[in-house]
Design a protein around this motif. Structure first.
Motif, mmCIF file in Angstrom:
data_model
loop_
_atom_site.group_PDB
_atom_site.id
_atom_site.type_symbol
_atom_site.label_atom_id
_atom_site.label_comp_id
_atom_site.label_asym_id
_atom_site.label_seq_id
_atom_site.Cartn_x
_atom_site.Cartn_y
_atom_site.Cartn_z
ATOM 1 N N LEU A 187 2.377 -7.407 7.693
ATOM 2 C CA LEU A 187 1.926 -6.212 8.407
ATOM 3 C C LEU A 187 3.087 -5.475 9.059
ATOM 4 O O LEU A 187 3.019 -4.277 9.293
ATOM 5 C CB LEU A 187 0.890 -6.595 9.479
ATOM 6 C CG LEU A 187 -0.537 -6.899 8.996
ATOM 7 C CD1 LEU A 187 -1.373 -7.456 10.139
ATOM 8 C CD2 LEU A 187 -1.182 -5.657 8.400
ATOM 9 N N ASP A 188 4.136 -6.220 9.368
ATOM 10 C CA ASP A 188 5.295 -5.630 10.046
ATOM 11 C C ASP A 188 6.444 -5.351 9.075
ATOM 12 O O ASP A 188 7.591 -5.162 9.487
ATOM 13 C CB ASP A 188 5.773 -6.587 11.157
ATOM 14 C CG ASP A 188 6.630 -5.864 12.189
ATOM 15 O OD1 ASP A 188 6.408 -4.657 12.405
ATOM 16 O OD2 ASP A 188 7.542 -6.497 12.756
ATOM 17 N N ASP A 189 6.123 -5.329 7.789
ATOM 18 C CA ASP A 189 7.169 -5.094 6.778
ATOM 19 C C ASP A 189 7.799 -3.711 6.967
ATOM 20 O O ASP A 189 7.099 -2.730 7.284
ATOM 21 C CB ASP A 189 6.564 -5.202 5.371
ATOM 22 C CG ASP A 189 7.626 -5.364 4.290
ATOM 23 O OD1 ASP A 189 7.820 -6.493 3.827
ATOM 24 O OD2 ASP A 189 8.259 -4.342 3.943
ATOM 25 N N GLU A 190 9.102 -3.644 6.793
ATOM 26 C CA GLU A 190 9.814 -2.375 6.976
ATOM 27 C C GLU A 190 9.409 -1.337 5.939
ATOM 28 O O GLU A 190 9.483 -0.138 6.177
ATOM 29 C CB GLU A 190 11.335 -2.616 6.913
ATOM 30 C CG GLU A 190 11.864 -3.389 8.121
ATOM 31 C CD GLU A 190 13.356 -3.624 8.032
ATOM 32 O OE1 GLU A 190 13.977 -3.145 7.055
ATOM 33 O OE2 GLU A 190 13.908 -4.269 8.941
ATOM 34 N N ASP A 191 8.979 -1.807 4.783
ATOM 35 C CA ASP A 191 8.516 -0.901 3.721
ATOM 36 C C ASP A 191 7.086 -0.465 4.064
ATOM 37 O O ASP A 191 6.151 -1.271 4.037
ATOM 38 C CB ASP A 191 8.547 -1.609 2.373
ATOM 39 C CG ASP A 191 8.272 -0.647 1.211
ATOM 40 O OD1 ASP A 191 7.515 0.329 1.412
ATOM 41 O OD2 ASP A 191 8.793 -0.871 0.108
ATOM 42 N N GLU A 204 4.948 1.291 2.484
ATOM 43 C CA GLU A 204 3.976 1.129 1.398
ATOM 44 C C GLU A 204 3.443 -0.294 1.345
ATOM 45 O O GLU A 204 2.259 -0.519 1.081
ATOM 46 C CB GLU A 204 4.623 1.495 0.052
ATOM 47 C CG GLU A 204 4.727 2.998 -0.167
ATOM 48 C CD GLU A 204 5.158 3.337 -1.600
ATOM 49 O OE1 GLU A 204 5.011 2.479 -2.490
ATOM 50 O OE2 GLU A 204 5.636 4.454 -1.801
ATOM 51 N N VAL A 205 4.325 -1.263 1.607
ATOM 52 C CA VAL A 205 3.911 -2.668 1.595
ATOM 53 C C VAL A 205 2.916 -2.933 2.718
ATOM 54 O O VAL A 205 1.838 -3.497 2.500
ATOM 55 C CB VAL A 205 5.136 -3.606 1.735
ATOM 56 C CG1 VAL A 205 4.684 -5.056 1.948
ATOM 57 C CG2 VAL A 205 6.023 -3.511 0.506
ATOM 58 N N SER A 206 3.258 -2.519 3.944
ATOM 59 C CA SER A 206 2.375 -2.765 5.087
ATOM 60 C C SER A 206 1.039 -2.045 4.928
ATOM 61 O O SER A 206 -0.017 -2.565 5.292
ATOM 62 C CB SER A 206 3.053 -2.341 6.399
ATOM 63 O OG SER A 206 3.350 -0.961 6.394
ATOM 64 N N GLU A 207 1.074 -0.846 4.350
ATOM 65 C CA GLU A 207 -0.156 -0.078 4.128
ATOM 66 C C GLU A 207 -1.045 -0.772 3.097
ATOM 67 O O GLU A 207 -2.267 -0.844 3.249
ATOM 68 C CB GLU A 207 0.202 1.335 3.645
ATOM 69 C CG GLU A 207 -0.841 2.382 4.021
ATOM 70 C CD GLU A 207 -0.365 3.794 3.728
ATOM 71 O OE1 GLU A 207 0.013 4.065 2.569
ATOM 72 O OE2 GLU A 207 -0.352 4.628 4.653
ATOM 73 N N HIS A 208 -0.413 -1.299 2.049
ATOM 74 C CA HIS A 208 -1.154 -2.033 1.009
ATOM 75 C C HIS A 208 -1.791 -3.286 1.599
ATOM 76 O O HIS A 208 -2.946 -3.615 1.297
ATOM 77 C CB HIS A 208 -0.215 -2.411 -0.135
ATOM 78 C CG HIS A 208 -0.862 -3.282 -1.176
ATOM 79 N ND1 HIS A 208 -1.761 -2.795 -2.099
ATOM 80 C CD2 HIS A 208 -0.768 -4.634 -1.408
ATOM 81 C CE1 HIS A 208 -2.194 -3.786 -2.862
ATOM 82 N NE2 HIS A 208 -1.597 -4.907 -2.468
ATOM 83 N N VAL A 209 -1.041 -3.978 2.466
ATOM 84 C CA VAL A 209 -1.542 -5.201 3.101
ATOM 85 C C VAL A 209 -2.750 -4.876 3.990
ATOM 86 O O VAL A 209 -3.759 -5.591 3.963
ATOM 87 C CB VAL A 209 -0.429 -5.881 3.930
ATOM 88 C CG1 VAL A 209 -1.006 -6.993 4.803
ATOM 89 C CG2 VAL A 209 0.632 -6.446 2.993
ATOM 90 N N GLU A 210 -2.663 -3.798 4.752
ATOM 91 C CA GLU A 210 -3.785 -3.392 5.604
ATOM 92 C C GLU A 210 -5.034 -3.135 4.772
ATOM 93 O O GLU A 210 -6.134 -3.571 5.129
ATOM 94 C CB GLU A 210 -3.416 -2.139 6.404
ATOM 95 C CG GLU A 210 -2.425 -2.396 7.530
ATOM 96 C CD GLU A 210 -1.981 -1.111 8.221
ATOM 97 O OE1 GLU A 210 -2.718 -0.108 8.132
ATOM 98 O OE2 GLU A 210 -0.913 -1.113 8.854
ATOM 99 N N GLY A 211 -4.858 -2.427 3.650
ATOM 100 C CA GLY A 211 -5.980 -2.156 2.750
ATOM 101 C C GLY A 211 -6.567 -3.430 2.176
ATOM 102 O O GLY A 211 -7.793 -3.564 2.060
ATOM 103 N N ARG A 212 -5.709 -4.364 1.844
ATOM 104 C CA ARG A 212 -6.160 -5.648 1.288
ATOM 105 C C ARG A 212 -6.965 -6.426 2.318
ATOM 106 O O ARG A 212 -8.023 -6.988 2.010
ATOM 107 C CB ARG A 212 -4.933 -6.464 0.863
ATOM 108 C CG ARG A 212 -5.260 -7.839 0.282
ATOM 109 C CD ARG A 212 -5.700 -7.733 -1.170
ATOM 110 N NE ARG A 212 -5.998 -9.041 -1.730
ATOM 111 C CZ ARG A 212 -7.218 -9.595 -1.750
ATOM 112 N NH1 ARG A 212 -8.250 -8.939 -1.249
ATOM 113 N NH2 ARG A 212 -7.410 -10.771 -2.293
#
Length: 282
Positions: A13-17, A19-27
């Protein structure tokens, strides 16, 4: 997903990328409300304030989704239980609140009035007896000091504090009256919510916000005239449980507007829209 997989997701959730954190939130959101206990556990174990904040936001979004699903289901099943509708709204602020707790509170109030109630009384005397207990020993009253407080629309808070706005006080009064077998219903007046006692023999009105004052159709005529509004049938006749819930939501929108809580205001508008037919207005 197991706990280890959830932990791995939360850590991203705290990833600097972004897009990664947004994808994780959606998941995480896609997993639904069942994941909330795991998220709460992760919040307690985390020492990262950014991750804690994101977990809080995700839990709130999941709880909001659960609430909206319940409300739509309640509406689609006919909105028969008014207390259930009020419980669903209260879970917006109090997600752990149970329907059983509310039902128990209403049952106790009903019993305390029932033991002093006489069915052979005429309609007006029956209402006067309820008034004498509801506004007497029970100590219910209008919350005039903090009229626009959102808590006035939360039935659990009003049951506890005995202070509320017109509609929540009316709902509690109505629920007790109906358990007593009285033909009491809500009435949607402009700027004020009241009750009506309506049977084949009689109809009159009750202003719960003003300590249960009993008034007539002529009084409503004068009230409407003072507001310079064209009379409508809905100003005199019972409204549905769904219309009561929608009015509570509109009150909440106004409350959050007054307190400048625009995010909550937007969420309540979204909830209200979920209860409306396409042609209705927010």
């Amino acid at each position: 997903m197991n706990k280890r997989e959830i932990k791995a997701l939360v850590s991203l959730l705290d990833d600097e990328d972004h897009e990664v954190s947004e994808h994780v939130e959606g998941r995480i959101l896609s997993l639904g409300g069942s994941i909330i206990p795991f998220l709460e556990s992760e919040w307690e174990e985390s020492f990262n304030p950014n991750i804690q904040r994101k977990i809080e936001e995700l839990i709130h979004e999941l709880q909001l989704s659960i609430m909206m699903d319940r409300l739509v289901q309640w509406k689609n099943s006919g909105g028969l239980d008014l207390l259930e509708g009020m419980w669903i709204l209260a879970t917006y602020h109090y997600p752990d609140l149970t329907m059983e707790k509310l039902a128990s509170s209403i049952e106790q109030l009903y019993y305390d009035i029932w033991i002093q109630f006489k069915e052979e009384m005429n309609a007006v005397d029956q209402i006067k007896r309820i008034n004498s207990i509801f506004f007497g020993p029970m100590n219910f009253a209008a919350n005039t000091k903090n009229f626009h407080s959102p808590s006035n629309s939360m039935i659990n808070v009003v049951l506890e504090n005995r202070r509320g706005n017109p509609i929540t006080l009316c709902v509690i009064y109505l629920l007790i009256a109906r358990k007593l077998g009285l033909p009491v219903y809500g009435v949607n007046l402009p700027n004020l919510f009241v009750l009506t006692y309506k049977s084949e023999k009689a109809q009159f009105y009750i202003n719960v916000f003003s300590r249960g004052i009993i008034f007539s159709k002529t009084d409503i005529d004068h009230y409407i005239a003072q507001l310079n509004i064209k009379p409508k049938e809905m100003f005199y006749q019972p409204c549905t449980n769904l219309e009561i819930i929608q009015r509570v939501l509109r009150n909440l929108i106004l409350s959050y507007e007054k307190t400048s809580e625009h995010e909550k205001m937007t969420e309540i508008e979204k909830i209200l829209k979920s209860t409306l037919d396409n042609q209705d207005e927010v």
